[in-house]
Each structure stands twice: as structure tokens, then as C-alpha cells.
Write a protein that holds these residues in place. Sequence first.
Motif, PDB file in Angstrom:
ATOM      1  N   GLN A 175      71.262 -39.414 101.637  1.00 56.66           N
ATOM      2  CA  GLN A 175      72.851 -39.503 101.257  1.00 56.66           C
ATOM      3  C   GLN A 175      72.842 -39.040  99.594  1.00 56.66           C
ATOM      4  O   GLN A 175      73.817 -38.487  99.401  1.00 56.66           O
ATOM      5  CB  GLN A 175      73.160 -41.035 100.979  1.00 56.66           C
ATOM      6  N   PHE A 176      71.926 -39.298  98.983  1.00 52.42           N
ATOM      7  CA  PHE A 176      71.729 -38.954  97.552  1.00 52.42           C
ATOM      8  C   PHE A 176      71.509 -37.392  97.623  1.00 52.42           C
ATOM      9  O   PHE A 176      72.264 -36.553  96.916  1.00 52.42           O
ATOM     10  CB  PHE A 176      70.332 -39.232  96.801  1.00 52.42           C
ATOM     11  N   SER A 177      70.898 -36.753  98.496  1.00 56.38           N
ATOM     12  CA  SER A 177      70.728 -35.260  98.695  1.00 56.38           C
ATOM     13  C   SER A 177      72.033 -34.657  98.812  1.00 56.38           C
ATOM     14  O   SER A 177      72.220 -33.520  98.341  1.00 56.38           O
ATOM     15  CB  SER A 177      69.690 -34.918  99.611  1.00 56.38           C
ATOM     16  N   LYS A 178      72.707 -35.167  99.581  1.00 58.34           N
ATOM     17  CA  LYS A 178      73.927 -34.619 100.144  1.00 58.34           C
ATOM     18  C   LYS A 178      74.993 -34.520  98.894  1.00 58.34           C
ATOM     19  O   LYS A 178      75.723 -33.593  98.956  1.00 58.34           O
ATOM     20  CB  LYS A 178      74.542 -35.512 101.238  1.00 58.34           C
ATOM     21  N   VAL A 179      74.954 -35.526  98.283  1.00 59.87           N
ATOM     22  CA  VAL A 179      75.658 -35.605  96.958  1.00 59.87           C
ATOM     23  C   VAL A 179      75.339 -34.410  95.688  1.00 59.87           C
ATOM     24  O   VAL A 179      76.119 -33.680  95.284  1.00 59.87           O
ATOM     25  CB  VAL A 179      75.901 -36.861  96.255  1.00 59.87           C
ATOM     26  N   LEU A 180      73.986 -34.325  95.583  1.00 54.83           N
ATOM     27  CA  LEU A 180      73.242 -33.528  94.584  1.00 54.83           C
ATOM     28  C   LEU A 180      73.429 -32.093  95.012  1.00 54.83           C
ATOM     29  O   LEU A 180      73.477 -31.147  94.303  1.00 54.83           O
ATOM     30  CB  LEU A 180      71.895 -33.978  94.694  1.00 54.83           C
ATOM     31  N   ASN A 181      73.356 -31.868  96.551  1.00 52.95           N
ATOM     32  CA  ASN A 181      73.367 -30.616  97.049  1.00 52.95           C
ATOM     33  C   ASN A 181      74.528 -29.896  96.550  1.00 52.95           C
ATOM     34  O   ASN A 181      74.797 -28.790  96.340  1.00 52.95           O
ATOM     35  CB  ASN A 181      73.412 -30.360  98.458  1.00 52.95           C
ATOM     36  N   ALA A 182      75.821 -30.554  96.524  1.00 53.57           N
ATOM     37  CA  ALA A 182      76.779 -29.764  96.145  1.00 53.57           C
ATOM     38  C   ALA A 182      76.906 -29.530  94.638  1.00 53.57           C
ATOM     39  O   ALA A 182      77.358 -28.328  94.277  1.00 53.57           O
ATOM     40  CB  ALA A 182      78.130 -31.171  96.129  1.00 53.57           C
ATOM     41  N   GLN A 183      76.373 -30.064  93.752  1.00 49.49           N
ATOM     42  CA  GLN A 183      75.953 -29.587  92.313  1.00 49.49           C
ATOM     43  C   GLN A 183      75.138 -28.429  92.475  1.00 49.49           C
ATOM     44  O   GLN A 183      75.197 -27.344  91.494  1.00 49.49           O
ATOM     45  CB  GLN A 183      75.427 -30.579  91.555  1.00 49.49           C
ATOM     46  N   LEU A 184      74.091 -28.506  93.232  1.00 49.32           N
ATOM     47  CA  LEU A 184      73.154 -27.320  93.052  1.00 49.32           C
ATOM     48  C   LEU A 184      73.636 -26.048  93.920  1.00 49.32           C
ATOM     49  O   LEU A 184      73.248 -25.058  93.220  1.00 49.32           O
ATOM     50  CB  LEU A 184      71.754 -27.901  94.160  1.00 49.32           C
ATOM     51  N   MET A 185      74.851 -26.087  94.680  1.00 47.85           N
ATOM     52  CA  MET A 185      75.464 -25.165  95.162  1.00 47.85           C
ATOM     53  C   MET A 185      76.296 -24.716  94.138  1.00 47.85           C
ATOM     54  O   MET A 185      76.461 -23.044  93.988  1.00 47.85           O
ATOM     55  CB  MET A 185      75.896 -25.390  96.275  1.00 47.85           C
ATOM     56  N   ASP A 186      76.859 -25.393  93.298  1.00 45.17           N
ATOM     57  CA  ASP A 186      77.728 -24.767  92.240  1.00 45.17           C
ATOM     58  C   ASP A 186      76.755 -23.932  91.170  1.00 45.17           C
ATOM     59  O   ASP A 186      77.233 -23.106  90.667  1.00 45.17           O
ATOM     60  CB  ASP A 186      78.297 -26.242  91.498  1.00 45.17           C
TER      61      ASP A 186
END
Length: 237
Positions: A175-186
Motif C-alpha cells: 500500500q505504501f509503494s502504491k502511494v509512493l509510485n505516484a510520486q516516482l512517476m511524477d
Amino acid sequence: MRIFMFFIALLCFVTAGYSLSGSSGSIEPTGIFALIVGIFALRFAFRGKKKFKAKVNISTGNEELDKLNTELFKRAVEDFNTLDREMKTLSDKELRKQIGKMQGIAKNFLTYLQGHPERISLSRRFVDYYQDRAILLVQKYKELEQTGLDAAEVQQSKLQIKRLLNNFDEAYADQFSKVLNAQLMDLDAEMKVMKDNMVADGLKPEIPESRKIPDRNNDLVNSIIDLTDKFLNTKRK
């Protein structure tokens, strides 16, 4: 440690009291020192682990959305502190260690959300499902322990709970990764724009190409969800 500090405080207060009773209305230097040490020992004995505090500043311009996200984060913090209290009363060392691992991930997650409040809404699954179910499972385990029964059914249920919770740290991390992935893609998108601008200026930047962030094992996560719901629903009947 807490009991030891209580003992030290008691000893210091007795020493200070003896010093006062043995003098003419005044406390001797040794009594003053004992009194000070006793106060500090008592404060240390009562000092507990600080709770995670729900401090977050959300201002997107949408008052209703800000209110919903504030409430969601507040609930996440309350669940974190509740599970922390439940963990401390567990007698099973292995289970307590596993809950501690989960809490470590949850604390990092909540700290991240404090710094990125615009992403709080993405954590709803973590808050509404995983934290809530973790608390329920731990409470169920404690209820079974309090029966004091060695019946096969009781032991089997306790084992099921431990096996379920042994996978929750990965579900938390997912769940943490899914939220963090949005920032990484940005971040990838920003780096691509920077690279294009530098190339336009005649430079040759060595910035890695945007990469697809790999998905985690959703089969495992879905399995945890199914087994947890099945177990809790069965026990509620």
C-alpha cells in the motif's frame, strides 16, 4: 526497567524523608540530592512511548476534500496508536515482533503522508482495510488467549491469526509503494522534461530513461484480503 525506576524513586524519597526527620526542619544536601534523583526517576518511570500525533496541514482549496483527507489521516493515526497499545499487551513474542515490523512500515507511511498531504486520499485502502483488520485480528487473538483453553480449535484459530498477520507487513509495504509510485512517476516525467531541455541546449545529459515501476505481488495481497475476511466473518457468526 519501569519497576526498577519506581524502586529507585521510592528509595530516594525515603532517604530524603529520613534526612528531613533527622534535622531541625531543614533538608541536608544529601536529602536534596536524593529528592531530585527521586523526582527524575519517577518521571522516567511514568514516561511512555510518545504517540504518533495527527499533525497535518491540508489546503487544496477544496474545503470538503480537505476535511475528508484530514479525517482519514486522523483515523490512520488513531488506528496506529491503538495497534501500538494492543501490541504492548501481547504475551506472544513472535507475534509482538511481527506487529512491531508492521508498525515500523505504518509509521514511515504516516510520516510520508504528513510531508505529502495531497496524497492522503490514496491511502484510504490502507486505513480503511489493512489497519482496521490488523487491529481486529490482534484483538481476536487476545480474546482467545484470555480463555486459557488448550483446545485444538482455540489453538488452530490462534495459529491462523498469526499466519495471516505474518503477511501483513508485505501488504502494508504494498500500500505504501502504491502511494509512493505516484510520486516516482511524477519525478520521471520531470526528469524527462529536464533532459529534453538540456538536449535542446546542446547538452548530453546522462539521465536514465523513464522506467515502468514494477507491480508488487497482487496475488499475495488479494489472498491476504480473502483469508482475513473469511476468518473474521466465520468467527463473528
